[in-house]
Motif scaffolding. Structure first.
Motif, PDB file in Angstrom:
ATOM      1  N   UNK A 113       0.857  -1.192   0.000  1.00  0.00           N
ATOM      2  CA  UNK A 113       0.000   0.000   0.000  1.00  0.00           C
ATOM      3  C   UNK A 113       0.889   1.236   0.000  1.00  0.00           C
ATOM      4  N   UNK A 114       1.271   1.672  -1.186  1.00  0.00           N
ATOM      5  CA  UNK A 114       2.203   2.792  -1.324  1.00  0.00           C
ATOM      6  C   UNK A 114       1.660   4.056  -0.688  1.00  0.00           C
ATOM      7  N   UNK A 115       0.379   4.368  -0.964  1.00  0.00           N
ATOM      8  CA  UNK A 115      -0.206   5.605  -0.453  1.00  0.00           C
ATOM      9  C   UNK A 115      -0.209   5.627   1.076  1.00  0.00           C
ATOM     10  N   UNK A 116      -0.542   4.505   1.693  1.00  0.00           N
ATOM     11  CA  UNK A 116      -0.578   4.445   3.154  1.00  0.00           C
ATOM     12  C   UNK A 116       0.823   4.583   3.736  1.00  0.00           C
TER      13      UNK A 116
ATOM     14  N   UNK B 136       5.250   4.461 -14.606  1.00  0.00           N
ATOM     15  CA  UNK B 136       5.595   5.297 -15.758  1.00  0.00           C
ATOM     16  C   UNK B 136       5.193   4.588 -17.053  1.00  0.00           C
ATOM     17  N   UNK B 137       5.367   3.290 -17.106  1.00  0.00           N
ATOM     18  CA  UNK B 137       5.011   2.529 -18.307  1.00  0.00           C
ATOM     19  C   UNK B 137       3.752   1.679 -18.123  1.00  0.00           C
ATOM     20  N   UNK B 138       3.412   1.340 -16.870  1.00  0.00           N
ATOM     21  CA  UNK B 138       2.292   0.419 -16.632  1.00  0.00           C
ATOM     22  C   UNK B 138       1.039   1.108 -16.102  1.00  0.00           C
ATOM     23  N   UNK B 139       1.140   2.354 -15.685  1.00  0.00           N
ATOM     24  CA  UNK B 139       0.018   3.017 -15.051  1.00  0.00           C
ATOM     25  C   UNK B 139       0.088   2.887 -13.545  1.00  0.00           C
ATOM     26  N   UNK B 140      -0.461   3.863 -12.840  1.00  0.00           N
ATOM     27  CA  UNK B 140      -0.405   3.887 -11.374  1.00  0.00           C
ATOM     28  C   UNK B 140      -1.446   2.929 -10.804  1.00  0.00           C
ATOM     29  N   UNK B 141      -1.076   2.126  -9.792  1.00  0.00           N
ATOM     30  CA  UNK B 141      -2.073   1.239  -9.183  1.00  0.00           C
ATOM     31  C   UNK B 141      -3.137   2.037  -8.446  1.00  0.00           C
ATOM     32  N   UNK B 142      -4.352   1.564  -8.473  1.00  0.00           N
ATOM     33  CA  UNK B 142      -5.447   2.261  -7.800  1.00  0.00           C
ATOM     34  C   UNK B 142      -5.209   2.318  -6.292  1.00  0.00           C
ATOM     35  N   UNK B 143      -5.183   3.518  -5.699  1.00  0.00           N
ATOM     36  CA  UNK B 143      -5.074   3.602  -4.233  1.00  0.00           C
ATOM     37  C   UNK B 143      -6.262   2.911  -3.573  1.00  0.00           C
TER      38      UNK B 143
ATOM     39  N   UNK C  14     -11.510   6.007  -9.947  1.00  0.00           N
ATOM     40  CA  UNK C  14     -10.164   5.824 -10.492  1.00  0.00           C
ATOM     41  C   UNK C  14     -10.207   5.601 -12.007  1.00  0.00           C
ATOM     42  N   UNK C  15     -11.243   4.935 -12.483  1.00  0.00           N
ATOM     43  CA  UNK C  15     -11.381   4.712 -13.923  1.00  0.00           C
ATOM     44  C   UNK C  15     -11.498   6.034 -14.666  1.00  0.00           C
ATOM     45  N   UNK C  16     -12.115   7.020 -14.048  1.00  0.00           N
ATOM     46  CA  UNK C  16     -12.274   8.330 -14.668  1.00  0.00           C
ATOM     47  C   UNK C  16     -11.018   9.181 -14.528  1.00  0.00           C
ATOM     48  N   UNK C  17     -10.333   9.029 -13.390  1.00  0.00           N
ATOM     49  CA  UNK C  17      -9.169   9.868 -13.092  1.00  0.00           C
ATOM     50  C   UNK C  17      -7.904   9.357 -13.764  1.00  0.00           C
ATOM     51  N   UNK C  18      -7.722   8.057 -13.812  1.00  0.00           N
ATOM     52  CA  UNK C  18      -6.464   7.454 -14.271  1.00  0.00           C
ATOM     53  C   UNK C  18      -5.998   7.914 -15.654  1.00  0.00           C
ATOM     54  N   UNK C  19      -6.893   8.041 -16.661  1.00  0.00           N
ATOM     55  CA  UNK C  19      -6.415   8.457 -17.983  1.00  0.00           C
ATOM     56  C   UNK C  19      -5.763   9.834 -18.007  1.00  0.00           C
ATOM     57  N   UNK C  20      -6.115  10.670 -17.052  1.00  0.00           N
ATOM     58  CA  UNK C  20      -5.488  11.994 -16.948  1.00  0.00           C
ATOM     59  C   UNK C  20      -4.291  11.944 -16.008  1.00  0.00           C
ATOM     60  N   UNK C  21      -4.456  11.239 -14.893  1.00  0.00           N
ATOM     61  CA  UNK C  21      -3.417  11.203 -13.865  1.00  0.00           C
ATOM     62  C   UNK C  21      -2.160  10.467 -14.326  1.00  0.00           C
TER      63      UNK C  21
END
Length: 290
Positions: A62-65, A200-207, A215-222
């Motif tokens: 849990x990176x964010x935590x 950077x290449x795989x996309x950020x894991x969902x917190x 997250x589905x809506x935010x991820x394409x921009x984030x």
């Protein structure tokens, strides 16, 4: 001579932290997010430190935590007072972080300990270097005098941890030499650092705290923004070791992006925003305390 006595004896060769210090001015500035995870990635590129995180941290689960638990004590060390700060708390978090370094044949190849002076100082060095990089890239070009002032203030910061300051350079120019040696001869592409930039290449894991639909809506921009800030915010040597994609065109975009933030109109506007917008809560409370 005890470690505490050594630290007290050295206080006269450093500058204080406080409202007039440059470390306070820059470290809690919310524009710091523009540099991406530069210090965390570089920390984990020291093999001993990266191994300690791999063996003992919740970073992978849990990176964010993990960041939520780690960051507040660091800020409370910088923005505390000489008498009341979180320095020894940060140090004590690392007492049990120790183990074996894996060798190429899978057998132990020496020991590591987070409180080894060289390992602990490297972690601190990446935080100080982030101030130089952030200020010089996104705020203003620092003068030689400002660079030296930041370094002398950072020595007070480091001594709040209550660990040996044996590896600590005396001047900014000595720190420059130390930094260049570490980047060119010591750091490696440790698996912890590779994991830390995998998005950077795989996309950020969902917190874990974020709803899947959100997250589905935010991820394409984030994700593209996070990749741009992360890769652009790393030293070229780190990009090479970690095999991060980066083109000349991206570098030009990054430099234009940085120049925009350094521009006089943007700085003028930023300086007139409310304090609570410009700085994180730790810094705001410290400035209010004076």
């Amino acid at each position: 001579m005890t470690e505490l006595a050594e630290n007290t004896e050295h206080l006269e060769d450093a500058l204080p932290l406080g409202p007039e210090s440059l470390v306070w001015r820059y470290f809690g500035d919310n524009r710091m997010y523009l540099i991406g995870p530069r210090p965390a990635v570089l920390q984990n590129m020291l093999a001993e430190l990266g191994q300690g995180v791999y063996d003992h941290s919740t970073f992978f689960a849990d990176t964010a935590e993990r960041l939520k638990r780690t960051i507040p004590p660091i800020f409370n060390t910088v923005y505390g007072t000489d008498e009341h700060n979180a320095g020894t708390q940060v140090r004590d978090f690392h007492v049990t972080v120790k183990g074996d370094m894996p060798g190429p044949d899978g057998q132990p190849a020496g020991r590591y300990h987070a409180l080894d002076p060289d390992t602990y100082f490297w972690a601190h060095a990446t935080f100080v270097e982030q101030i130089y990089y952030f200020a010089d890239t996104f705020v203003k070009r620092l003068t030689d005098a400002e660079r030296e002032q930041i370094w002398q203030e950072s020595k007070t910061w480091y001594r709040r941890y209550g660990v040996s300051d044996r590896p600590m350079p005396a001047t900014y120019h000595e720190f420059e030499r130390y930094w260049d040696r570490m980047m060119n001869e010591v750091v490696v592409a440790h698996q912890t650092a590779r994991y830390g930039v995998g998005y950077v290449t795989k996309g950020f894991p969902k917190p874990k705290a974020v709803h899947p639909l959100v997250w589905k809506l935010v991820a394409p921009v984030f994700n593209p923004l996070a990749a741009f800030l992360t890769t652009g915010g790393l030293p070229p040597r780190a990009r090479t070791l970690l095999e991060l994609p980066w083109t000349d065109r991206q570098e030009r975009r990054y430099q234009r992006f940085a120049a925009f933030w350094r521009s006089r109109p943007v700085n003028w506007l930023w300086d007139r925003l409310p304090m609570k917008v410009r700085y994180n809560g730790y810094a705001v409370r410290a400035y209010e305390r004076g």
